[in-house]
Structure formats: C-alpha cells, structure tokens
Write a protein that holds these residues in place. Structure first.
Motif, PDB file in Angstrom:
ATOM      1  N   GLU A 262      11.917  40.479  64.787  1.00 54.88           N
ATOM      2  CA  GLU A 262      12.737  40.086  63.999  1.00 54.88           C
ATOM      3  C   GLU A 262      14.034  39.809  65.084  1.00 54.88           C
ATOM      4  O   GLU A 262      14.734  38.718  64.675  1.00 54.88           O
ATOM      5  N   LYS A 263      14.287  40.261  65.984  1.00 55.48           N
ATOM      6  CA  LYS A 263      15.450  40.011  66.960  1.00 55.48           C
ATOM      7  C   LYS A 263      15.055  38.972  67.799  1.00 55.48           C
ATOM      8  O   LYS A 263      15.732  37.790  67.734  1.00 55.48           O
ATOM      9  N   ASP A 264      13.596  38.746  68.186  1.00 61.94           N
ATOM     10  CA  ASP A 264      13.165  37.290  68.576  1.00 61.94           C
ATOM     11  C   ASP A 264      13.536  36.214  67.820  1.00 61.94           C
ATOM     12  O   ASP A 264      14.071  35.100  68.143  1.00 61.94           O
ATOM     13  N   VAL A 265      13.243  36.384  66.304  1.00 64.62           N
ATOM     14  CA  VAL A 265      13.220  35.167  65.472  1.00 64.62           C
ATOM     15  C   VAL A 265      14.752  34.805  65.329  1.00 64.62           C
ATOM     16  O   VAL A 265      14.865  33.681  65.554  1.00 64.62           O
TER      17      VAL A 265
ATOM     18  N   ALA B 143      17.123  35.081  67.323  1.00 66.24           N
ATOM     19  CA  ALA B 143      17.650  34.572  68.616  1.00 66.24           C
ATOM     20  C   ALA B 143      17.341  33.257  68.697  1.00 66.24           C
ATOM     21  O   ALA B 143      18.141  32.294  69.136  1.00 66.24           O
ATOM     22  N   ILE B 144      15.917  32.807  68.263  1.00 62.98           N
ATOM     23  CA  ILE B 144      15.435  31.627  68.263  1.00 62.98           C
ATOM     24  C   ILE B 144      16.238  30.654  67.350  1.00 62.98           C
ATOM     25  O   ILE B 144      16.655  29.627  67.550  1.00 62.98           O
ATOM     26  N   TYR B 145      16.241  31.252  66.006  1.00 64.00           N
ATOM     27  CA  TYR B 145      17.094  30.338  65.151  1.00 64.00           C
ATOM     28  C   TYR B 145      18.367  30.190  65.750  1.00 64.00           C
ATOM     29  O   TYR B 145      19.005  28.920  65.209  1.00 64.00           O
ATOM     30  N   SER B 146      18.934  31.037  66.040  1.00 66.80           N
ATOM     31  CA  SER B 146      20.494  30.918  66.596  1.00 66.80           C
ATOM     32  C   SER B 146      20.695  29.744  67.750  1.00 66.80           C
ATOM     33  O   SER B 146      21.521  28.898  67.529  1.00 66.80           O
ATOM     34  N   LEU B 147      19.520  29.924  68.651  1.00 67.81           N
ATOM     35  CA  LEU B 147      19.500  29.076  69.694  1.00 67.81           C
ATOM     36  C   LEU B 147      19.499  27.366  68.893  1.00 67.81           C
ATOM     37  O   LEU B 147      20.302  26.356  69.457  1.00 67.81           O
ATOM     38  N   MET B 148      18.506  27.113  67.847  1.00 73.88           N
ATOM     39  CA  MET B 148      18.367  26.286  67.326  1.00 73.88           C
ATOM     40  C   MET B 148      19.402  25.353  66.531  1.00 73.88           C
ATOM     41  O   MET B 148      19.471  24.242  66.220  1.00 73.88           O
ATOM     42  N   LEU B 149      20.402  26.339  65.995  1.00 70.95           N
ATOM     43  CA  LEU B 149      21.341  25.926  65.108  1.00 70.95           C
ATOM     44  C   LEU B 149      22.506  26.042  65.896  1.00 70.95           C
ATOM     45  O   LEU B 149      23.732  26.000  65.386  1.00 70.95           O
TER      46      LEU B 149
ATOM     47  N   SER C  65      11.548  26.274  59.508  1.00 69.53           N
ATOM     48  CA  SER C  65      10.430  27.130  58.992  1.00 69.53           C
ATOM     49  C   SER C  65      10.352  28.442  59.813  1.00 69.53           C
ATOM     50  O   SER C  65      11.298  28.826  60.256  1.00 69.53           O
ATOM     51  N   ASP C  66       9.185  29.191  59.618  1.00 65.36           N
ATOM     52  CA  ASP C  66       9.161  30.492  60.297  1.00 65.36           C
ATOM     53  C   ASP C  66       8.793  30.557  61.779  1.00 65.36           C
ATOM     54  O   ASP C  66       8.747  29.186  62.166  1.00 65.36           O
ATOM     55  N   VAL C  67       8.862  31.281  62.253  1.00 57.35           N
ATOM     56  CA  VAL C  67       8.793  31.338  63.846  1.00 57.35           C
ATOM     57  C   VAL C  67       7.373  32.025  64.107  1.00 57.35           C
ATOM     58  O   VAL C  67       7.043  33.070  63.746  1.00 57.35           O
ATOM     59  N   TYR C  68       6.647  31.350  65.088  1.00 57.53           N
ATOM     60  CA  TYR C  68       5.154  31.450  65.393  1.00 57.53           C
ATOM     61  C   TYR C  68       4.998  32.032  66.731  1.00 57.53           C
ATOM     62  O   TYR C  68       5.569  31.078  67.435  1.00 57.53           O
ATOM     63  N   PHE C  69       4.135  32.685  66.998  1.00 57.54           N
ATOM     64  CA  PHE C  69       4.505  33.447  68.388  1.00 57.54           C
ATOM     65  C   PHE C  69       2.803  33.513  69.067  1.00 57.54           C
ATOM     66  O   PHE C  69       1.753  33.568  68.272  1.00 57.54           O
ATOM     67  N   ASN C  70       2.820  33.423  70.241  1.00 57.52           N
ATOM     68  CA  ASN C  70       1.643  33.929  70.979  1.00 57.52           C
ATOM     69  C   ASN C  70       1.509  35.523  71.019  1.00 57.52           C
ATOM     70  O   ASN C  70       2.594  36.017  70.415  1.00 57.52           O
ATOM     71  N   GLN C  71       0.678  36.044  71.502  1.00 58.77           N
ATOM     72  CA  GLN C  71       0.192  37.376  71.397  1.00 58.77           C
ATOM     73  C   GLN C  71       1.309  38.353  72.126  1.00 58.77           C
ATOM     74  O   GLN C  71       1.764  39.419  71.622  1.00 58.77           O
ATOM     75  N   ARG C  72       1.727  37.959  73.117  1.00 60.87           N
ATOM     76  CA  ARG C  72       2.758  38.694  74.163  1.00 60.87           C
ATOM     77  C   ARG C  72       4.110  38.157  73.626  1.00 60.87           C
ATOM     78  O   ARG C  72       5.073  38.829  74.061  1.00 60.87           O
TER      79      ARG C  72
ATOM     80  N   THR D 169      12.179  35.248  82.463  1.00 62.06           N
ATOM     81  CA  THR D 169      11.902  36.269  83.144  1.00 62.06           C
ATOM     82  C   THR D 169      13.134  37.264  82.877  1.00 62.06           C
ATOM     83  O   THR D 169      13.144  38.416  83.110  1.00 62.06           O
ATOM     84  N   THR D 170      14.241  36.851  82.405  1.00 62.59           N
ATOM     85  CA  THR D 170      15.267  37.495  82.081  1.00 62.59           C
ATOM     86  C   THR D 170      15.526  38.176  80.724  1.00 62.59           C
ATOM     87  O   THR D 170      16.149  38.883  80.285  1.00 62.59           O
ATOM     88  N   GLY D 171      14.324  37.683  79.924  1.00 55.02           N
ATOM     89  CA  GLY D 171      14.227  38.104  78.459  1.00 55.02           C
ATOM     90  C   GLY D 171      15.073  37.005  77.480  1.00 55.02           C
ATOM     91  O   GLY D 171      15.100  37.465  76.316  1.00 55.02           O
ATOM     92  N   GLU D 172      15.699  36.113  77.984  1.00 55.07           N
ATOM     93  CA  GLU D 172      16.355  35.074  77.260  1.00 55.07           C
ATOM     94  C   GLU D 172      15.244  34.150  76.633  1.00 55.07           C
ATOM     95  O   GLU D 172      14.611  33.628  77.426  1.00 55.07           O
ATOM     96  N   TRP D 173      15.393  33.457  75.267  1.00 55.18           N
ATOM     97  CA  TRP D 173      14.919  32.300  74.999  1.00 55.18           C
ATOM     98  C   TRP D 173      15.425  31.226  75.429  1.00 55.18           C
ATOM     99  O   TRP D 173      16.659  30.892  75.366  1.00 55.18           O
TER     100      TRP D 173
END
Length: 199
Positions: A29-32, A34-40, A148-155, A183-187
């Motif tokens: 959820e945190k990743d989702v 974070a990505i939405y916030s970047l996109m908007l 749309s929803d956010v879709y991820f790879n397994q990792r 590598t710093t954990g930021e999207w």
C-alpha cells in the motif's frame, strides 16, 4: 449446523482481516500511494499542465481502454516486466477504492461514482443539463483524473500503472506509466517507449 457455519465465517473474516493488514500488504500500500503521488505531481493533461486550484480524482480505479499495456521494456528488464504483466492479467478486473493517502501539494477531492457521472454529464453536449448537487465540488477544477491500479513484479521493484485525464469531448488523454524502485528505496519514473491515447 448454523453455529458451525457462523464460527467458520468468523474465522474466515478474522483470517482475511489479518491477511489484508499483514506487513507485506502494508508495504505494498505504501508503494502504491508513493507511485500515485509521484504521478500526480505537476500532472500534465491533453491541454498542458493542470494548474487549477484542486484535482478531481475518481475514487475508484478503472482499467485503461487498451486491453494490453502498450509499453516496451528495456531489454534488461523484460523478465521483470513479464511478471508485472502477469500481475496485471490477474488483477486488472478488480478495482481499487482509493484512500486519502496521497502525498501531493495540490488539494484534491475523491469523487464517488455519482459525482463522476455528474461531472461527465455537465461537460457533455448531450448531457441532461440538470444542475448537479456536486457543482460546488467541481468548482476550480477542469479535469477529472482516473487512475488504474498499480501492478508489480514479484520483488516489487518495478511497477506499471496508468493515468487518464478527461475534460470534455475531444479533451483528454490516457497514458501507461512505468516506475522502478531505486537502490535508495525511492520510486522513479522510467521513460520507456509507450503510447498516449487522446480522447
């Protein structure tokens, strides 16, 4: 019999609740968001940057019109992107209900299905012309944004999502977007070859 079914239902409900609130789900959820916030952040539209006083965002995600994401991964990321597409195929028909968890400077309003319908009717040449009770909510905004929803790879290091903006007939666009965890954990957004659909 009734008592057994009731106990079974309660166990399933508790188990389901624990599953939804697991640390992995919380991180996802945190990743989702974070990505939405970047996109908007400073979001572009078909008519340039949206510099209105607030964003109107559909509270429920929706799939893009194109059934298959039109994104070409970099050669080194084809396997990871294949996992992203597998996640997309698995979950694309299940909408996400957004929470007020966006981290953006712009004020925003999450519109329910009735408000989305009213916004579209107000800007349609064949609309009913009736006054919407949400008119005040729409004031100060031009576009309706749908995620749309956010879709991820397994990792969960690569993500695919989409953003659509709509401001009337022949006024709108949709675009797939790709993000990768650094590598710093930021999207960070990746500018892979993709397509923009004008509406």
């Amino acid at each position: 019999m009734f008592r057994f079914e009731f106990v079974l239902l309660m166990v399933c409900a508790v188990y389901g609740s624990q599953q939804e609130n697991s640390p992995a789900d919380s991180e996802r959820e945190k990743d989702v968001y974070a990505i939405y916030s970047l996109m908007l952040t400073d979001v572009p539209t078909s008519h340039g940057p949206d510099n209105k006083e607030k964003y109107l965002i559909a509270a429920t995600t929706a799939p893009m019109r194109r059934a298959r994401p039109c994104v070409t991964p970099s050669p080194a990321r084809r396997a990871d992107f294949g996992e992203v597409l597998a996640d997309y195929e698995l979950r694309r028909s299940t909408p996400r209900h957004l929470k007020r968890a966006l981290s953006i400077q712009q004020p925003y309003v999450l519109l329910d299905a009735e408000q989305v319908k009213a916004f579209i009717e107000e800007r349609s040449p064949h609309g009913t012309g009736r006054q919407s009770s949400s008119r005040e909510v729409f004031r100060g905004a031009t576009d309706l944004f749908t995620l749309s929803d956010v879709y991820f790879n397994q990792r969960r290091t690569l993500a695919l999502t989409a953003l659509s903006s709509w401001c009337g007939v022949l006024c709108g666009e949709s675009q797939w977007r790709v993000f990768e965890k650094s590598t710093t954990g930021e999207w960070e957004e990746r500018q892979w070859v993709g397509c923009v659909t004008m509406q």
